[in-house]
Design an enzyme around this catalytic site. Structure first.
Site, PDB file in Angstrom:
ATOM      1  N   ARG A   1      66.794  92.135  65.356  1.00 16.60           N
ATOM      2  CA  ARG A   1      65.719  91.508  66.174  1.00 16.60           C
ATOM      3  C   ARG A   1      65.895  92.066  67.553  1.00 16.60           C
ATOM      4  NH1 ARG A   1      66.006  85.104  67.475  1.00 16.60           N
ATOM      5  NH2 ARG A   1      68.186  85.616  67.798  1.00 16.60           N
TER       6      ARG A   1
ATOM      7  N   ARG B   1      76.522  80.381  65.105  1.00 15.01           N
ATOM      8  CA  ARG B   1      75.056  79.602  65.302  1.00 15.01           C
ATOM      9  C   ARG B   1      74.734  79.241  63.868  1.00 15.01           C
ATOM     10  NH1 ARG B   1      72.593  84.124  68.217  1.00 15.01           N
ATOM     11  NH2 ARG B   1      70.724  83.802  67.357  1.00 15.01           N
TER      12      ARG B   1
ATOM     13  N   ARG C   1      69.306  90.892  72.113  1.00 17.41           N
ATOM     14  CA  ARG C   1      69.668  89.463  72.942  1.00 17.41           C
ATOM     15  C   ARG C   1      71.360  89.536  72.856  1.00 17.41           C
ATOM     16  NH1 ARG C   1      66.921  84.024  70.688  1.00 17.41           N
ATOM     17  NH2 ARG C   1      68.996  83.745  70.584  1.00 17.41           N
TER      18      ARG C   1
ATOM     19  N   LYS D   1      61.229  80.644  64.049  1.00 18.68           N
ATOM     20  CA  LYS D   1      60.847  79.771  65.077  1.00 18.68           C
ATOM     21  C   LYS D   1      60.059  80.357  66.306  1.00 18.68           C
ATOM     22  CE  LYS D   1      64.727  77.618  65.390  1.00 18.68           C
ATOM     23  NZ  LYS D   1      65.393  78.723  64.616  1.00 18.68           N
TER      24      LYS D   1
ATOM     25  N   ARG E   1      68.319  69.424  67.809  1.00 15.82           N
ATOM     26  CA  ARG E   1      69.337  70.132  66.846  1.00 15.82           C
ATOM     27  C   ARG E   1      70.629  69.136  66.735  1.00 15.82           C
ATOM     28  NH1 ARG E   1      69.886  76.490  68.126  1.00 15.82           N
ATOM     29  NH2 ARG E   1      68.056  76.582  69.285  1.00 15.82           N
TER      30      ARG E   1
HETATM   31  P1  AP5 Z   1      62.904  84.674  65.454  1.00 14.95           P
HETATM   32  O1  AP5 Z   1      61.707  84.004  65.577  1.00 14.95           O
HETATM   33  O2  AP5 Z   1      63.577  85.150  66.754  1.00 14.95           O
HETATM   34  O3  AP5 Z   1      63.859  83.328  64.853  1.00 14.95           O
HETATM   35  P2  AP5 Z   1      64.206  81.886  65.306  1.00 14.95           P
HETATM   36  O4  AP5 Z   1      64.153  80.912  64.259  1.00 14.95           O
HETATM   37  O5  AP5 Z   1      63.524  81.692  66.628  1.00 14.95           O
HETATM   38  O6  AP5 Z   1      65.962  82.179  65.651  1.00 14.95           O
HETATM   39  P3  AP5 Z   1      66.778  82.030  66.876  1.00 14.95           P
HETATM   40  O7  AP5 Z   1      68.060  82.852  66.689  1.00 14.95           O
HETATM   41  O8  AP5 Z   1      66.193  82.311  68.169  1.00 14.95           O
HETATM   42  O9  AP5 Z   1      67.085  80.642  67.039  1.00 14.95           O
HETATM   43  P4  AP5 Z   1      68.575  80.253  67.872  1.00 14.95           P
HETATM   44  O10 AP5 Z   1      68.589  78.714  67.489  1.00 14.95           O
HETATM   45  O11 AP5 Z   1      69.765  81.090  67.562  1.00 14.95           O
HETATM   46  O12 AP5 Z   1      68.185  80.697  69.434  1.00 14.95           O
HETATM   47  P5  AP5 Z   1      67.516  80.007  70.718  1.00 14.95           P
HETATM   48  O13 AP5 Z   1      67.018  80.959  71.360  1.00 14.95           O
HETATM   49  O14 AP5 Z   1      66.640  78.916  69.981  1.00 14.95           O
HETATM   50  O15 AP5 Z   1      63.113  85.688  64.353  1.00 14.95           O
HETATM   51  C1  AP5 Z   1      64.462  86.330  64.208  1.00 14.95           C
HETATM   52  C2  AP5 Z   1      63.937  87.663  63.482  1.00 14.95           C
HETATM   53  O16 AP5 Z   1      63.199  87.851  62.439  1.00 14.95           O
HETATM   54  C3  AP5 Z   1      63.109  88.488  64.537  1.00 14.95           C
HETATM   55  O17 AP5 Z   1      63.547  89.804  64.752  1.00 14.95           O
HETATM   56  C4  AP5 Z   1      61.578  88.635  64.066  1.00 14.95           C
HETATM   57  O18 AP5 Z   1      60.858  89.575  64.442  1.00 14.95           O
HETATM   58  C5  AP5 Z   1      62.137  88.622  62.419  1.00 14.95           C
HETATM   59  N1  AP5 Z   1      60.946  87.683  61.889  1.00 14.95           N
HETATM   60  C6  AP5 Z   1      60.428  86.406  62.042  1.00 14.95           C
HETATM   61  N2  AP5 Z   1      59.781  86.140  61.066  1.00 14.95           N
HETATM   62  C7  AP5 Z   1      59.643  87.189  60.129  1.00 14.95           C
HETATM   63  C8  AP5 Z   1      59.055  87.156  58.981  1.00 14.95           C
HETATM   64  N3  AP5 Z   1      58.117  86.434  58.489  1.00 14.95           N
HETATM   65  N4  AP5 Z   1      59.254  88.173  58.126  1.00 14.95           N
HETATM   66  C9  AP5 Z   1      60.010  89.315  58.686  1.00 14.95           C
HETATM   67  N5  AP5 Z   1      60.982  89.248  59.859  1.00 14.95           N
HETATM   68  C10 AP5 Z   1      60.387  88.098  60.569  1.00 14.95           C
HETATM   69  O19 AP5 Z   1      68.878  79.206  71.162  1.00 14.95           O
HETATM   70  C11 AP5 Z   1      69.827  80.266  71.897  1.00 14.95           C
HETATM   71  C12 AP5 Z   1      71.007  79.293  72.258  1.00 14.95           C
HETATM   72  O20 AP5 Z   1      70.723  78.226  73.279  1.00 14.95           O
HETATM   73  C13 AP5 Z   1      71.789  78.461  71.033  1.00 14.95           C
HETATM   74  O21 AP5 Z   1      72.768  79.212  70.576  1.00 14.95           O
HETATM   75  C14 AP5 Z   1      72.337  77.385  72.009  1.00 14.95           C
HETATM   76  O22 AP5 Z   1      73.506  77.919  72.716  1.00 14.95           O
HETATM   77  C15 AP5 Z   1      71.479  77.164  73.011  1.00 14.95           C
HETATM   78  N6  AP5 Z   1      70.231  76.227  72.545  1.00 14.95           N
HETATM   79  C16 AP5 Z   1      69.126  76.236  72.135  1.00 14.95           C
HETATM   80  N7  AP5 Z   1      68.472  75.015  72.088  1.00 14.95           N
HETATM   81  C17 AP5 Z   1      69.623  74.232  72.132  1.00 14.95           C
HETATM   82  C18 AP5 Z   1      69.605  72.669  71.936  1.00 14.95           C
HETATM   83  N8  AP5 Z   1      68.342  72.100  71.549  1.00 14.95           N
HETATM   84  N9  AP5 Z   1      70.873  71.966  72.061  1.00 14.95           N
HETATM   85  C19 AP5 Z   1      71.836  72.736  72.378  1.00 14.95           C
HETATM   86  N10 AP5 Z   1      71.891  74.232  72.536  1.00 14.95           N
HETATM   87  C20 AP5 Z   1      70.878  74.961  72.611  1.00 14.95           C
END
Ligand code: AP5
Length: 234
Positions: free
Chosen positions: A134, A178, A167, A13, A95
């Site tokens: 990542r 998660r 991270r 994402k 979410r």
């Molecule tokens: P990446 O693009 O980083 O994946 P992502 O889907 O964004 O996954 P996240 O882990 O960032 O989501 P998350 O929900 O845990 O974290 P967030 O920051 O939102 O890609 C992953 C890897 O794959 C990378 O290395 C990339 O290079 C690789 N990749 C991508 N596409 C590829 C492809 N096509 N082929 C090969 N490799 C590829 O949230 C963090 C924390 O914040 C949460 O745990 C929670 O505590 C809090 N939080 C955030 N939003 C909320 C909410 N709405 N409500 C409550 N708490 C929240």
């Protein structure tokens, strides 16, 4: 346009959002990035949520929703200032059912609505490998992978020259927590959007650029739920 990117952790994402937002002219609303910025800045919010993120748990709905409302107000201010800020790209929000309802209400108060929801589909066994490899830029948040998408110069961000790091919440325990939370609380939202004719799945298990092109083609395609034409142009 109000476009939501959905999919489990590691589905890409954040990777897609950084390419799609400029291409579609949308304001990115990535709640994880907003929380990480608050932690880095040492704000009261940052101090409040730091431990929650490290555990891989969800931040409280009211805190998260308030943050999103602030970003929506920013769109309104930009429009008032004559900027062509057409809408928002949501990454990591909503979410929970409560967050989805709050987003609907917040947009309705502004005379707008969610226009499209893209589910990035990746086999579960690929997700952990993606998250383990990542790396992110500590300055601008650009996302890399040690194998699939490394920076041109090791440890240095291609975009801003910042330091590329792992991270702190990419520990095996927090990743598993998660993913469990995603399947329990967020995946059920797919049905909510599917029933409203807004959901389009896209195969995320392909090269990054191809996934981006597919998402753009998907949202540019007129949808039965839209009034016709390109669905994000109001
Ligand atoms: P990446 O693009 O980083 O994946 P992502 O889907 O964004 O996954 P996240 O882990 O960032 O989501 P998350 O929900 O845990 O974290 P967030 O920051 O939102 O890609 C992953 C890897 O794959 C990378 O290395 C990339 O290079 C690789 N990749 C991508 N596409 C590829 C492809 N096509 N082929 C090969 N490799 C590829 O949230 C963090 C924390 O914040 C949460 O745990 C929670 O505590 C809090 N939080 C955030 N939003 C909320 C909410 N709405 N409500 C409550 N708490 C929240």
């Amino acid at each position: 346009m109000h476009l939501i990117l959905m999919g489990p952790q590691g589905s890409g994402k954040g990777t897609q959002a950084s390419r799609l937002a400029p291409r579609l002219g949308l304001l990115p609303i990535a709640t994880g990035d907003l929380f990480r910025s608050a932690i880095k800045a040492g704000t009261p919010l940052g101090r409040e949520v730091e431990a929650t993120l490290a555990r891989g748990e969800l931040v409280a709905d009211d805190v998260t929703i308030a943050l999103v409302e602030e970003r929506l107000d920013e769109i309104a201010h930009r429009r008032e200032a004559g900027e062509a800020a057409v809408g928002a790209l949501y990454d990591g929000f909503p979410r929970t059912q409560s967050q989805a309802g709050a987003l609907d209400d917040a947009l309705a108060r502004r005379g707008e609505a969610v226009t499209a929801v893209v589910e990035i589909v990746v086999p579960t066994d690929r997700l952990v490998a993606r998250l383990a490899g990542r790396r992110v830029c500590a300055s601008c948040g650009e996302v890399y992978h040690v194998e699939y998408h490394p920076p041109r110069s090791p440890g240095v961000c291609d975009r801003c020259g910042g330091e590329v790091i792992q991270r702190p919440d990419d520990t095996p325990e927090a990743v598993q927590r998660r993913l469990d939370l995603y399947f329990a609380q967020t995946e059920p939202l797919l049905r909510y959007y599917r029933e409203r004719g807004l959901l389009s799945p896209v195969d995320g298990d392909r090269p990054i650029e191809r996934v981006t092109d597919d998402i753009v083609a998907t949202v540019e395609r007129p949808s039965p739920a839209a009034s016709g034409g390109a669905p994000w142009r109001s």
